[in-house]
Design a protein around this motif. Sequence first.
Motif, PDB file in Angstrom:
ATOM      1  N   TYR A   1     216.330   4.763  17.670  1.00 22.14           N
ATOM      2  CA  TYR A   1     217.598   4.272  18.209  1.00 22.14           C
ATOM      3  C   TYR A   1     218.658   4.139  17.121  1.00 22.14           C
ATOM      4  O   TYR A   1     218.352   4.102  15.926  1.00 22.14           O
ATOM      5  CB  TYR A   1     217.394   2.895  18.854  1.00 22.14           C
ATOM      6  CG  TYR A   1     216.255   2.839  19.831  1.00 22.14           C
ATOM      7  CD1 TYR A   1     216.419   3.284  21.135  1.00 22.14           C
ATOM      8  CD2 TYR A   1     215.007   2.352  19.452  1.00 22.14           C
ATOM      9  CE1 TYR A   1     215.374   3.242  22.037  1.00 22.14           C
ATOM     10  CE2 TYR A   1     213.950   2.303  20.357  1.00 22.14           C
ATOM     11  CZ  TYR A   1     214.139   2.752  21.642  1.00 22.14           C
ATOM     12  OH  TYR A   1     213.105   2.716  22.534  1.00 22.14           O
ATOM     13  N   ILE A   2     219.913   4.045  17.561  1.00 19.95           N
ATOM     14  CA  ILE A   2     220.985   3.675  16.642  1.00 19.95           C
ATOM     15  C   ILE A   2     220.698   2.256  16.166  1.00 19.95           C
ATOM     16  O   ILE A   2     220.468   1.341  16.963  1.00 19.95           O
ATOM     17  CB  ILE A   2     222.353   3.784  17.342  1.00 19.95           C
ATOM     18  CG1 ILE A   2     222.699   5.269  17.518  1.00 19.95           C
ATOM     19  CG2 ILE A   2     223.432   3.064  16.561  1.00 19.95           C
ATOM     20  CD1 ILE A   2     223.947   5.544  18.310  1.00 19.95           C
TER      21      ILE A   2
ATOM     22  N   SER B   1     228.025  12.092  17.579  1.00 22.32           N
ATOM     23  CA  SER B   1     227.428  11.338  18.690  1.00 22.32           C
ATOM     24  C   SER B   1     226.066  10.751  18.336  1.00 22.32           C
ATOM     25  O   SER B   1     225.607   9.806  18.971  1.00 22.32           O
ATOM     26  CB  SER B   1     227.277  12.240  19.918  1.00 22.32           C
ATOM     27  OG  SER B   1     226.322  13.263  19.669  1.00 22.32           O
TER      28      SER B   1
ATOM     29  N   ASP C   1     226.903   1.568  26.956  1.00 20.09           N
ATOM     30  CA  ASP C   1     226.928   2.163  25.617  1.00 20.09           C
ATOM     31  C   ASP C   1     227.821   1.348  24.686  1.00 20.09           C
ATOM     32  O   ASP C   1     229.026   1.251  24.894  1.00 20.09           O
ATOM     33  CB  ASP C   1     227.438   3.606  25.736  1.00 20.09           C
ATOM     34  CG  ASP C   1     227.485   4.340  24.410  1.00 20.09           C
ATOM     35  OD1 ASP C   1     227.119   3.750  23.382  1.00 20.09           O
ATOM     36  OD2 ASP C   1     227.888   5.509  24.423  1.00 20.09           O
TER      37      ASP C   1
ATOM     38  N   TYR D   1     221.262   5.199  22.382  1.00 15.43           N
ATOM     39  CA  TYR D   1     222.536   4.543  22.123  1.00 15.43           C
ATOM     40  C   TYR D   1     222.788   3.327  23.016  1.00 15.43           C
ATOM     41  O   TYR D   1     223.856   2.733  22.956  1.00 15.43           O
ATOM     42  CB  TYR D   1     223.695   5.536  22.292  1.00 15.43           C
ATOM     43  CG  TYR D   1     223.597   6.368  23.555  1.00 15.43           C
ATOM     44  CD1 TYR D   1     223.938   5.830  24.786  1.00 15.43           C
ATOM     45  CD2 TYR D   1     223.144   7.677  23.504  1.00 15.43           C
ATOM     46  CE1 TYR D   1     223.831   6.584  25.936  1.00 15.43           C
ATOM     47  CE2 TYR D   1     223.040   8.438  24.653  1.00 15.43           C
ATOM     48  CZ  TYR D   1     223.379   7.891  25.863  1.00 15.43           C
ATOM     49  OH  TYR D   1     223.260   8.628  27.020  1.00 15.43           O
TER      50      TYR D   1
ATOM     51  N   ARG E   1     231.386   5.304  17.227  1.00 16.08           N
ATOM     52  CA  ARG E   1     231.148   6.548  16.494  1.00 16.08           C
ATOM     53  C   ARG E   1     232.276   7.554  16.724  1.00 16.08           C
ATOM     54  O   ARG E   1     232.602   8.349  15.841  1.00 16.08           O
ATOM     55  CB  ARG E   1     229.804   7.151  16.904  1.00 16.08           C
ATOM     56  CG  ARG E   1     228.601   6.312  16.489  1.00 16.08           C
ATOM     57  CD  ARG E   1     227.312   6.946  16.953  1.00 16.08           C
ATOM     58  NE  ARG E   1     226.939   8.063  16.109  1.00 16.08           N
ATOM     59  CZ  ARG E   1     226.041   8.012  15.129  1.00 16.08           C
ATOM     60  NH1 ARG E   1     225.429   6.864  14.861  1.00 16.08           N
ATOM     61  NH2 ARG E   1     225.754   9.073  14.421  1.00 16.08           N
TER      62      ARG E   1
ATOM     63  N   ALA F   1     227.491   1.964  21.251  1.00 20.33           N
ATOM     64  CA  ALA F   1     227.495   2.692  19.984  1.00 20.33           C
ATOM     65  C   ALA F   1     228.512   3.829  19.924  1.00 20.33           C
ATOM     66  O   ALA F   1     229.233   3.983  18.932  1.00 20.33           O
ATOM     67  CB  ALA F   1     226.097   3.239  19.703  1.00 20.33           C
ATOM     68  N   LEU F   2     228.544   4.659  20.963  1.00 22.28           N
ATOM     69  CA  LEU F   2     229.358   5.869  20.875  1.00 22.28           C
ATOM     70  C   LEU F   2     230.867   5.606  20.843  1.00 22.28           C
ATOM     71  O   LEU F   2     231.593   6.353  20.181  1.00 22.28           O
ATOM     72  CB  LEU F   2     228.996   6.832  22.000  1.00 22.28           C
ATOM     73  CG  LEU F   2     227.544   7.358  21.958  1.00 22.28           C
ATOM     74  CD1 LEU F   2     227.365   8.533  22.914  1.00 22.28           C
ATOM     75  CD2 LEU F   2     227.120   7.762  20.563  1.00 22.28           C
TER      76      LEU F   2
END
Length: 646
Positions: free
Chosen positions: A436-437, A308, A495, A471, A501, A497-498
């Motif tokens: 941050y990502i 995560s 979101d 994220y 991922r 990003a997740l």
Amino acid sequence: MEKIKVTLPDGSVREYDPGVTIEEVAYSIGKGLGRAAVAGNVDDKLVDLDTTLVNDARISIVTIDSEEGLDIYRHTTAHILAQAVKRLYKNVKLGIGPTIENGFYYDFDVEESFSPSDLEKIEKEMEKIIKEDLPIKKEMVSRDEALKLMKEKGEIYKVELIEELEDDYVSLYHQGEFIDLCRGPHLPSTGKVKAFKLLNAAGAYWRGDENNKMLQRIYGTAFQKKKQLEEHLKMLEEAKKRDHNKLGRELDLFMTEESIGQGLPLLKPKGAKVVQILQRFVEDEEEKRGYQLTKTPYMAKSDLYKISGHWDHYKEDMFILGDEEKDDEVLALRPMTCPFQFMIYNSKLRSYRDLPLRYSETSTLFRNEASGEMHGLIRVRQFTISEGHIICTPEQLEEEFRGVVNLINYMMETLGIEDDIWYRFSKWDPDNREKYIDNPTAWEESQDKMKNILDKLNIDYVEAEGEAAFYGPKLDIQFRNVHGKEDTIITVQIDFALPERFDMTYIDKDNKKKRPYVIHRTSVGCYERTLAMLIEKYAGAFPTWLAPVQVEIIPVSDDQVDYAYEVKGILKEAGIRVEVDDTNEKLGYKIRQAQMEKIPYMLIVGNREVENRTVSVRDRKEGDLGAISIKEFKEKIVREVEEKSH
């Protein structure tokens, strides 16, 4: 001598001889402006009134009645405080003394804590310094010279600050025998301060780090006029009465215990009842809106948090169970529920027909808050939240986001706090990427999407750079406690990003795999913080539907106790939370006790009420309503609870 040109805020240009001061410019514009001036803004830089102009410049005069002016006024008062403490206490060492919202503070390294009598003594010394009307002068010195001076004075904290500066020159401010490291600007003299008050003293770690020494922090406030100060102090007194940390304990809602630890409050039966009512209300409402309830573990292996990104970006705020270097398996208490619900999503193949999927959970979470940050129920280490995640297609994102905002607005209106909140659009800070990502393109795209949605919803919001989750961007619902401190009570995040991922996918209409979007959200936020907010909003007098005890039945004498319990049984069958005060106290005492406990209704029963099968109703707000039948009162209160009126 060639004149310099000064451009004023209205665009007009005036010419002056080089070397003219900001104060002289102010008086040349008008005597009233000159008297009200406290500083100048020269080419977007705040400067002291005695600053001289040698080149053309854009300037504006900062007056005491402006936000910047009041800030300068209070900053000078903080320096007067520090000077007074230095005069009164030997070997004291200075920390920092910034302004804060509605006031200022200054940190001191002293041998003993400051008592209320100490504050009175310091105030008197401050008044002397103000009467002395000491000129306040800025001096620019080399970094090395400033270091030497502060080392000679034994000001170890100032030395630490100077050593971290990269500037070749630093500014010192002199007022009488007192010298302080400061960027300024300041008032021209100490005599310009007219009204101030020291409020309290508390411990504070140097630079907010619990590994550093505990210093003594004195809080104060200052205003241009005594009347303004008096009004502010009255407001603070009212705030003290509503402070959830004080009132919540007095009303027997919650407690803390040193042997249990900081940030781990105990909800007592009455406080737990309020939270239970809220939870049931929220869960039922979410179910009506298509949410599916999940129940997930309180902890997980570090592997989950590495997927995560929490392990890289949030680890220092988590409670870790085990040693990475020694143990084969390291666990961590969950700081949020999203990774668990994403695993549920990934447990089977999903089609576009399955979306949107709305997962909700009443989640107990754990965050390793610094000891200096914790306060009552507002900021704690273990808390319960109305958490949820919506997994949807890109085409569904706007409608789902709208549904989340509608749910939040409904919750706020039902709780009666819709007029006390405001919205903040929290964005990432591209200059601080390590937080941050790292995917700038995705950040800009997701922020544009959120902004477009917010604008379509006609949401009035402020923007805050650097406040996003690691994220994705978020919409924060903000609230101020009774002391004026701003807190986030609810968040909604888009979101990008997740889903990647966690390799979350769905099969679209063309039988191709696609990535869904995820909306992270709460509907009423953290229950502990919401309880604190409601205590302060209603000064402990909860609306009837939320009150832990809704009715207190008070028999006039022992002769009516049986009837009182009969009435209790009738109301209890209707779902009303009711108690009987059958103590051997006088009627007046019982009524006052129920009023102090802020119970919505008291039912007084004497011989007449027993004979007529009635109850004499006393309303918390409206007082005596007279005698009515049990049936009539039951219908009244049941209707009030069902309508959730406040």
